[in-house]
Design a protein around this motif. Structure first.
Motif, PDB file in Angstrom:
ATOM      1  N   SER A   1       0.844  -1.200   0.000  1.00 38.30           N
ATOM      2  CA  SER A   1       0.000   0.000   0.000  1.00 38.30           C
ATOM      3  C   SER A   1       0.876   1.245   0.000  1.00 38.30           C
ATOM      4  O   SER A   1       1.994   1.250   0.522  1.00 38.30           O
ATOM      5  CB  SER A   1      -0.922   0.008   1.217  1.00 38.30           C
ATOM      6  N   LEU A   2       0.339   2.289  -0.590  1.00 36.72           N
ATOM      7  CA  LEU A   2       1.044   3.564  -0.634  1.00 36.72           C
ATOM      8  C   LEU A   2       1.264   4.105   0.770  1.00 36.72           C
ATOM      9  O   LEU A   2       2.300   4.688   1.058  1.00 36.72           O
ATOM     10  CB  LEU A   2       0.244   4.557  -1.485  1.00 36.72           C
ATOM     11  N   ALA A   3       0.312   3.875   1.662  1.00 37.18           N
ATOM     12  CA  ALA A   3       0.435   4.357   3.048  1.00 37.18           C
ATOM     13  C   ALA A   3       1.619   3.691   3.750  1.00 37.18           C
ATOM     14  O   ALA A   3       2.401   4.355   4.429  1.00 37.18           O
ATOM     15  CB  ALA A   3      -0.853   4.087   3.812  1.00 37.18           C
ATOM     16  N   LYS A   4       1.762   2.380   3.589  1.00 41.73           N
ATOM     17  CA  LYS A   4       2.890   1.676   4.219  1.00 41.73           C
ATOM     18  C   LYS A   4       4.216   2.134   3.627  1.00 41.73           C
ATOM     19  O   LYS A   4       5.207   2.304   4.343  1.00 41.73           O
ATOM     20  CB  LYS A   4       2.736   0.171   4.050  1.00 41.73           C
ATOM     21  N   ALA A   5       4.242   2.327   2.322  1.00 41.98           N
ATOM     22  CA  ALA A   5       5.468   2.803   1.673  1.00 41.98           C
ATOM     23  C   ALA A   5       5.825   4.204   2.169  1.00 41.98           C
ATOM     24  O   ALA A   5       7.002   4.505   2.389  1.00 41.98           O
ATOM     25  CB  ALA A   5       5.305   2.783   0.155  1.00 41.98           C
ATOM     26  N   ALA A   6       4.816   5.057   2.372  1.00 43.11           N
ATOM     27  CA  ALA A   6       5.057   6.416   2.866  1.00 43.11           C
ATOM     28  C   ALA A   6       5.641   6.390   4.268  1.00 43.11           C
ATOM     29  O   ALA A   6       6.559   7.149   4.585  1.00 43.11           O
ATOM     30  CB  ALA A   6       3.755   7.223   2.847  1.00 43.11           C
ATOM     31  N   VAL A   7       5.125   5.511   5.110  1.00 42.69           N
ATOM     32  CA  VAL A   7       5.642   5.391   6.476  1.00 42.69           C
ATOM     33  C   VAL A   7       7.094   4.933   6.439  1.00 42.69           C
ATOM     34  O   VAL A   7       7.961   5.482   7.134  1.00 42.69           O
ATOM     35  CB  VAL A   7       4.768   4.415   7.309  1.00 42.69           C
ATOM     36  N   LEU A   8       7.388   3.953   5.614  1.00 41.11           N
ATOM     37  CA  LEU A   8       8.753   3.447   5.486  1.00 41.11           C
ATOM     38  C   LEU A   8       9.698   4.550   5.012  1.00 41.11           C
ATOM     39  O   LEU A   8      10.778   4.759   5.575  1.00 41.11           O
ATOM     40  CB  LEU A   8       8.777   2.263   4.510  1.00 41.11           C
ATOM     41  N   LEU A   9       9.282   5.283   3.996  1.00 42.22           N
ATOM     42  CA  LEU A   9      10.094   6.372   3.455  1.00 42.22           C
ATOM     43  C   LEU A   9      10.364   7.428   4.522  1.00 42.22           C
ATOM     44  O   LEU A   9      11.497   7.867   4.697  1.00 42.22           O
ATOM     45  CB  LEU A   9       9.366   6.988   2.260  1.00 42.22           C
ATOM     46  N   ARG A  10       9.322   7.804   5.257  1.00 40.91           N
ATOM     47  CA  ARG A  10       9.458   8.856   6.269  1.00 40.91           C
ATOM     48  C   ARG A  10      10.275   8.396   7.472  1.00 40.91           C
ATOM     49  O   ARG A  10      11.175   9.088   7.934  1.00 40.91           O
ATOM     50  CB  ARG A  10       8.078   9.336   6.708  1.00 40.91           C
ATOM     51  N   GLU A  11       9.958   7.220   8.012  1.00 41.03           N
ATOM     52  CA  GLU A  11      10.618   6.770   9.237  1.00 41.03           C
ATOM     53  C   GLU A  11      12.103   6.461   9.027  1.00 41.03           C
ATOM     54  O   GLU A  11      12.897   6.625   9.940  1.00 41.03           O
ATOM     55  CB  GLU A  11       9.898   5.556   9.810  1.00 41.03           C
ATOM     56  N   LEU A  12      12.451   6.010   7.835  1.00 39.75           N
ATOM     57  CA  LEU A  12      13.857   5.708   7.565  1.00 39.75           C
ATOM     58  C   LEU A  12      14.597   6.893   6.960  1.00 39.75           C
ATOM     59  O   LEU A  12      15.803   6.829   6.749  1.00 39.75           O
ATOM     60  CB  LEU A  12      13.966   4.490   6.644  1.00 39.75           C
ATOM     61  N   GLY A  13      13.870   7.966   6.647  1.00 40.56           N
ATOM     62  CA  GLY A  13      14.497   9.151   6.074  1.00 40.56           C
ATOM     63  C   GLY A  13      15.043   8.909   4.681  1.00 40.56           C
ATOM     64  O   GLY A  13      16.063   9.477   4.297  1.00 40.56           O
ATOM     65  N   LEU A  14      14.346   8.080   3.918  1.00 36.37           N
ATOM     66  CA  LEU A  14      14.815   7.727   2.576  1.00 36.37           C
ATOM     67  C   LEU A  14      14.420   8.792   1.559  1.00 36.37           C
ATOM     68  O   LEU A  14      13.458   9.524   1.749  1.00 36.37           O
ATOM     69  CB  LEU A  14      14.227   6.376   2.152  1.00 36.37           C
ATOM     70  N   ARG A  15      15.145   8.846   0.471  1.00 35.65           N
ATOM     71  CA  ARG A  15      14.807   9.735  -0.636  1.00 35.65           C
ATOM     72  C   ARG A  15      14.051   8.994  -1.725  1.00 35.65           C
ATOM     73  O   ARG A  15      13.348   9.593  -2.508  1.00 35.65           O
ATOM     74  CB  ARG A  15      16.074  10.348  -1.231  1.00 35.65           C
ATOM     75  N   HIS A  16      14.254   7.684  -1.785  1.00 30.21           N
ATOM     76  CA  HIS A  16      13.576   6.896  -2.809  1.00 30.21           C
ATOM     77  C   HIS A  16      13.448   5.439  -2.367  1.00 30.21           C
ATOM     78  O   HIS A  16      14.165   4.998  -1.475  1.00 30.21           O
ATOM     79  CB  HIS A  16      14.333   6.956  -4.139  1.00 30.21           C
ATOM     80  N   LEU A  17      12.514   4.743  -2.983  1.00 29.17           N
ATOM     81  CA  LEU A  17      12.303   3.315  -2.759  1.00 29.17           C
ATOM     82  C   LEU A  17      12.219   2.637  -4.120  1.00 29.17           C
ATOM     83  O   LEU A  17      11.508   3.106  -5.005  1.00 29.17           O
ATOM     84  CB  LEU A  17      10.982   3.059  -2.028  1.00 29.17           C
ATOM     85  N   CYS A  18      12.923   1.545  -4.286  1.00 27.77           N
ATOM     86  CA  CYS A  18      12.814   0.762  -5.519  1.00 27.77           C
ATOM     87  C   CYS A  18      11.577  -0.125  -5.407  1.00 27.77           C
ATOM     88  O   CYS A  18      11.333  -0.732  -4.366  1.00 27.77           O
ATOM     89  CB  CYS A  18      14.054  -0.108  -5.725  1.00 27.77           C
ATOM     90  N   VAL A  19      10.812  -0.191  -6.473  1.00 29.15           N
ATOM     91  CA  VAL A  19       9.606  -1.018  -6.503  1.00 29.15           C
ATOM     92  C   VAL A  19       9.918  -2.256  -7.338  1.00 29.15           C
ATOM     93  O   VAL A  19      10.304  -2.144  -8.496  1.00 29.15           O
ATOM     94  CB  VAL A  19       8.410  -0.251  -7.105  1.00 29.15           C
ATOM     95  N   VAL A  20       9.770  -3.416  -6.710  1.00 29.66           N
ATOM     96  CA  VAL A  20      10.085  -4.675  -7.386  1.00 29.66           C
ATOM     97  C   VAL A  20       8.797  -5.436  -7.673  1.00 29.66           C
ATOM     98  O   VAL A  20       7.793  -5.258  -6.988  1.00 29.66           O
ATOM     99  CB  VAL A  20      11.061  -5.548  -6.549  1.00 29.66           C
ATOM    100  N   PRO A  21       8.806  -6.295  -8.703  1.00 26.17           N
ATOM    101  CA  PRO A  21       7.587  -7.015  -9.065  1.00 26.17           C
ATOM    102  C   PRO A  21       7.238  -8.108  -8.065  1.00 26.17           C
ATOM    103  O   PRO A  21       8.111  -8.664  -7.400  1.00 26.17           O
ATOM    104  CB  PRO A  21       7.922  -7.619 -10.428  1.00 26.17           C
ATOM    105  N   LYS A  22       5.939  -8.405  -7.974  1.00 27.74           N
ATOM    106  CA  LYS A  22       5.481  -9.476  -7.100  1.00 27.74           C
ATOM    107  C   LYS A  22       5.762 -10.833  -7.744  1.00 27.74           C
ATOM    108  O   LYS A  22       6.092 -11.795  -7.062  1.00 27.74           O
ATOM    109  CB  LYS A  22       3.985  -9.323  -6.840  1.00 27.74           C
ATOM    110  N   THR A  23       5.640 -10.891  -9.060  1.00 25.16           N
ATOM    111  CA  THR A  23       5.826 -12.151  -9.776  1.00 25.16           C
ATOM    112  C   THR A  23       7.184 -12.191 -10.457  1.00 25.16           C
ATOM    113  O   THR A  23       7.640 -11.190 -11.000  1.00 25.16           O
ATOM    114  CB  THR A  23       4.728 -12.344 -10.837  1.00 25.16           C
ATOM    115  N   PRO A  24       7.842 -13.342 -10.435  1.00 26.86           N
ATOM    116  CA  PRO A  24       9.150 -13.464 -11.098  1.00 26.86           C
ATOM    117  C   PRO A  24       9.001 -13.420 -12.613  1.00 26.86           C
ATOM    118  O   PRO A  24       7.916 -13.588 -13.146  1.00 26.86           O
ATOM    119  CB  PRO A  24       9.661 -14.828 -10.630  1.00 26.86           C
TER     120      PRO A  24
END
Length: 112
Positions: free
Chosen positions: A59-82
């Motif tokens: 979810s976008l909300a979980k990604a936002a929390v991760l970005l904010r709490e870790l002080g990240l500038r970016h997150l790589c988005v990886v596929p669910k399926t190989p």
């Protein structure tokens, strides 16, 4: 043969203007010779070899929390399926700005 410093100077690599500020060099402005097109820069020493990643179904909300709490500038988005490209996108702080998120859902704003 040009030295590394001469190449960097030629392409204005020392101009640290923010992208979109109207300053700086554009790709169309470059005058490159054929042998210069064969040159490369090893970016490996400047890369993060273990970036933070999220699965595309997070979810976008979980990604936002991760970005904010870790002080990240970016997150790589990886596929669910190989079998797909190793990275399907990159989320930046800009992607979490309210005006950007609301712009993705214009039908929600139309009820005002």
């Amino acid at each position: 043969m040009l030295s590394g410093l001469e190449i960097l100077s030629k392409f204005h690599a020392f101009d640290f203007a923010k992208p979109g500020s109207g300053k700086g060099l554009k790709l169309e402005d470059l005058e490159m010779k054929e042998e210069e097109m064969e040159l490369y820069v090893d970016l490996h020493p400047s890369t993060n070899t273990s970036p933070y990643m999220v699965v595309e179904t997070m979810s976008l909300a979980k990604a936002a929390v991760l970005l904010r709490e870790l002080g990240l500038r970016h997150l790589c988005v990886v596929p669910k399926t190989p079998g797909r490209p190793p990275i399907v996108g990159i989320l930046t702080r800009h992607d979490f700005m309210p005006e950007h998120i609301l712009g993705l859902y214009p039908h929600v704003n139309s009820h005002k």
